[in-house]
Design a protein around this motif. Structure first.
Motif: not given
Length: 214
Positions: A106-108, A169-172, A187-188, A210-214
């Motif tokens: 989803i994040l990709a 996801v698409i709507g957001m 977004f995460p 989430v913290s790892q993705a920032k």
């Protein structure tokens, strides 16, 4: 549509393609259409004449490969969708844990959309038929099923859950493009809420990554 759409893409007179290079020309036409659609964010504003001029060919030559504008738009979106899908597949494949794999998918997708907002608008707002988009739903369903099989997601019908998740996801993503001034959270964080509430993944796993993705 004003042909000035192709400004910055036009080149000098084109040399005829050598024998057997018709597929190369077709790909060049699609590439020009992709660039224009990304800038326009509206397929109805696309001009076949402008596309032809960008590739330095006659408008008639475009019709050798695409019978009408809708066919060209569909081909351009199919290429872009395949790129987005590949990015999502690669991100999921890099994770061994199915829950983190679904999240990475989803994040990709979101990252790809951030880089191609105009294309995404066309992909989901155009009236042109795009049956190839079903592949994204199929793969998301498989990712949800893997989470269920591993016991990290709530049991249920994977297709139904994947459809709910895809809708969210698409709507957001579309809203973030069309209404960028709303107070959007990172977004995460929003994705983790979707995964927790719709798929049943443990919130703690999302909060940790989430913290790892920032």
């Amino acid at each position: 549509m004003d042909d000035t759409t192709s400004a910055g893409l036009s080149a000098g007179p084109r040399r005829p393609n050598a024998r057997g290079q018709g597929e190369r020309l077709r790909e060049e036409i699609i590439s020009a259409a992709v660039q224009m659609l990304g800038d326009l964010a509206d397929d109805e504003a696309l001009s076949l004449r402008a596309v032809a001029r960008a590739v330095s060919i006659s408008p008639t030559s475009v019709y050798l490969y695409f019978p009408d504008r809708d066919a060209l738009v569909a081909a351009a979106m199919q290429r872009c969708h395949a790129e987005m899908l590949q990015a999502a597949d690669d991100a999921e494949d890099a994770q061994q844990d199915p829950a983190l794999g679904l999240r990475a998918r989803i994040l990709a997708q979101a990252a790809w959309v951030q880089e191609h907002p105009g294309i995404y608008k066309v992909m989901h707002e155009s009236k042109v038929g795009m049956p190839f988009k079903e592949a994204a739903f199929t793969r998301t369903t498989a990712a949800v099923q893997r989470c269920m099989d591993a016991g990290v997601a709530s049991p249920g019908d994977a297709a139904t859950v994947a459809l709910d998740l895809r809708t969210a996801v698409i709507g957001m993503l579309s809203l973030r493009i069309n209404e960028p001034d709303l107070p959007w959270p990172p977004f995460p964080e929003q994705a983790d809420r979707f995964l927790s509430k719709l798929v049943g993944l443990a919130p703690l796993a999302g909060e940790t990554t989430v913290s790892q993705a920032k």
